[in-house]
Scaffold this motif. Structure first.
Motif, PDB file in Angstrom:
ATOM      1  N   ASN A   6     -12.361  57.067  -3.300  1.00 18.82           N
ATOM      2  CA  ASN A   6     -13.708  57.529  -3.669  1.00 18.82           C
ATOM      3  C   ASN A   6     -14.623  56.381  -4.104  1.00 18.82           C
ATOM      4  N   THR A   8     -17.728  54.092  -4.279  1.00 18.96           N
ATOM      5  CA  THR A   8     -19.176  54.096  -4.074  1.00 18.96           C
ATOM      6  C   THR A   8     -19.741  52.780  -4.580  1.00 18.96           C
ATOM      7  N   ASN A  18     -20.477  55.202   0.281  1.00 15.12           N
ATOM      8  CA  ASN A  18     -20.653  56.520  -0.322  1.00 15.12           C
ATOM      9  C   ASN A  18     -19.342  57.296  -0.332  1.00 15.12           C
ATOM     10  N   ASN A  19     -18.637  57.220  -1.465  1.00 13.26           N
ATOM     11  CA  ASN A  19     -17.431  58.027  -1.687  1.00 13.26           C
ATOM     12  C   ASN A  19     -16.395  57.810  -0.574  1.00 13.26           C
ATOM     13  N   VAL A  20     -16.086  56.546  -0.312  1.00 13.04           N
ATOM     14  CA  VAL A  20     -15.170  56.184   0.773  1.00 13.04           C
ATOM     15  C   VAL A  20     -13.727  56.253   0.285  1.00 13.04           C
ATOM     16  N   ILE A 205     -16.964  53.464  10.093  1.00 13.46           N
ATOM     17  CA  ILE A 205     -17.942  53.671   9.031  1.00 13.46           C
ATOM     18  C   ILE A 205     -19.343  53.584   9.615  1.00 13.46           C
ATOM     19  N   LYS A 206     -20.240  54.419   9.093  1.00 13.67           N
ATOM     20  CA  LYS A 206     -21.625  54.438   9.561  1.00 13.67           C
ATOM     21  C   LYS A 206     -22.541  54.660   8.361  1.00 13.67           C
ATOM     22  N   LYS A 207     -23.420  53.700   8.123  1.00 15.01           N
ATOM     23  CA  LYS A 207     -24.378  53.787   7.021  1.00 15.01           C
ATOM     24  C   LYS A 207     -23.703  54.117   5.701  1.00 15.01           C
ATOM     25  N   GLU A 209     -20.963  55.683   5.174  1.00 17.70           N
ATOM     26  CA  GLU A 209     -20.166  56.908   5.189  1.00 17.70           C
ATOM     27  C   GLU A 209     -18.974  56.728   6.127  1.00 17.70           C
ATOM     28  N   ILE A 211     -16.772  58.105   8.757  1.00 14.91           N
ATOM     29  CA  ILE A 211     -16.954  59.242   9.661  1.00 14.91           C
ATOM     30  C   ILE A 211     -15.698  59.581  10.450  1.00 14.91           C
TER      31      ILE A 211
END
Length: 234
Positions: A6, A8, A18-20, A205-207, A209, A211
């Motif tokens: 998680n 960030t 963001n919460n990876v 990962i994208k922006k 986030e 994915i």
């Protein structure tokens, strides 16, 4: 094992991560892919303790990089995309400096330095000062420095950039050798066909986030990794 929980990371109002969350297991080569600015380098530098992060935690073999950074770093080696070495040092002095920090004994360091310097065809340049080297030569010195202490975990950011074809082949061989020893490799790359052939698992990962994450077969199915990546980026 690397456990990303998680995580960030913010730069002012900009959310870089963001919460990876995902794990990189022992004995696997794990690819981390995304477009420029997606958050790859930010996460990598968070894993190795260069960047702090706002929320979550990163565990290296069960130890937190936040609360136990020295012990975590002892188990890792990091090769950045643009190796910033001490330009006025001789290459051999820089490598020995890194070995000193990791308390590598003389026999181990000599064996490893000789092994990798010969492999990268740089043994005749070790007494040259680093400021004389090309980007590719500096990358080789960074790799030798990282490998000389036999790290349990190898983390690399775009490791193939600037390397000649033989050196790229050698790095792939080193990675496969490390995996046979049960070690962990996590790296980012834009060379997707290499990632597809080399890696057992991948995260996209994208922006900031995450994915997609999973085995290479799960992610790409009957397509190429390149096609999957381009579809996700659109």
């Amino acid at each position: 094992m690397i456990e990303i929980k998680n995580v960030t990371k913010k730069y002012g109002e900009n959310i870089a991560l963001n919460n990876v969350s995902f794990n990189v297991n022992d004995g696997e080569i794990f690819a981390f892919i995304g477009h420029n600015g997606a958050g790859k380098t930010t996460l990598i530098k968070s894993i190795v303790g260069i960047h702090d992060f706002d929320e979550g935690d990163i565990l290296i073999n069960g130890k937190s990089i936040k609360t136990n950074p020295v012990q975590c770093k002892k188990e890792m080696a990091f090769v950045p995309d643009n190796p910033e070495l001490y330009e006025n040092m001789k290459a051999i002095d820089f490598i020995n400096f890194i070995c000193d920090m990791y308390e590598v004994d003389q026999v181990t360091r000599e064996n490893n330095i000789n092994k990798y310097a010969k492999m990268f065809e740089i043994e005749n340049n070790l007494n040259d000062t680093i400021n004389l080297f090309s980007h590719g030569m500096k990358q080789k010195i960074a790799l030798i420095s990282a490998l000389a202490h036999n790290p349990k975990i190898l983390i690399m950011d775009e490791p193939f950039v600037g390397l000649d074809p033989k050196a790229v082949f050698d790095v792939k061989e080193i990675m496969n050798e490390m995996i046979k020893e049960g070690k962990t490799i996590f790296f980012s790359t834009h060379i997707l066909d290499v990632a597809e052939k080399l890696c057992s698992r991948v995260a996209i990962i994208k922006k900031g986030e995450l994915i997609k994450v999973g085995s290479m077969d799960e992610i790409k199915g009957d397509k190429s990794l390149e096609k999957v990546f381009l579809e996700l980026e659109n």
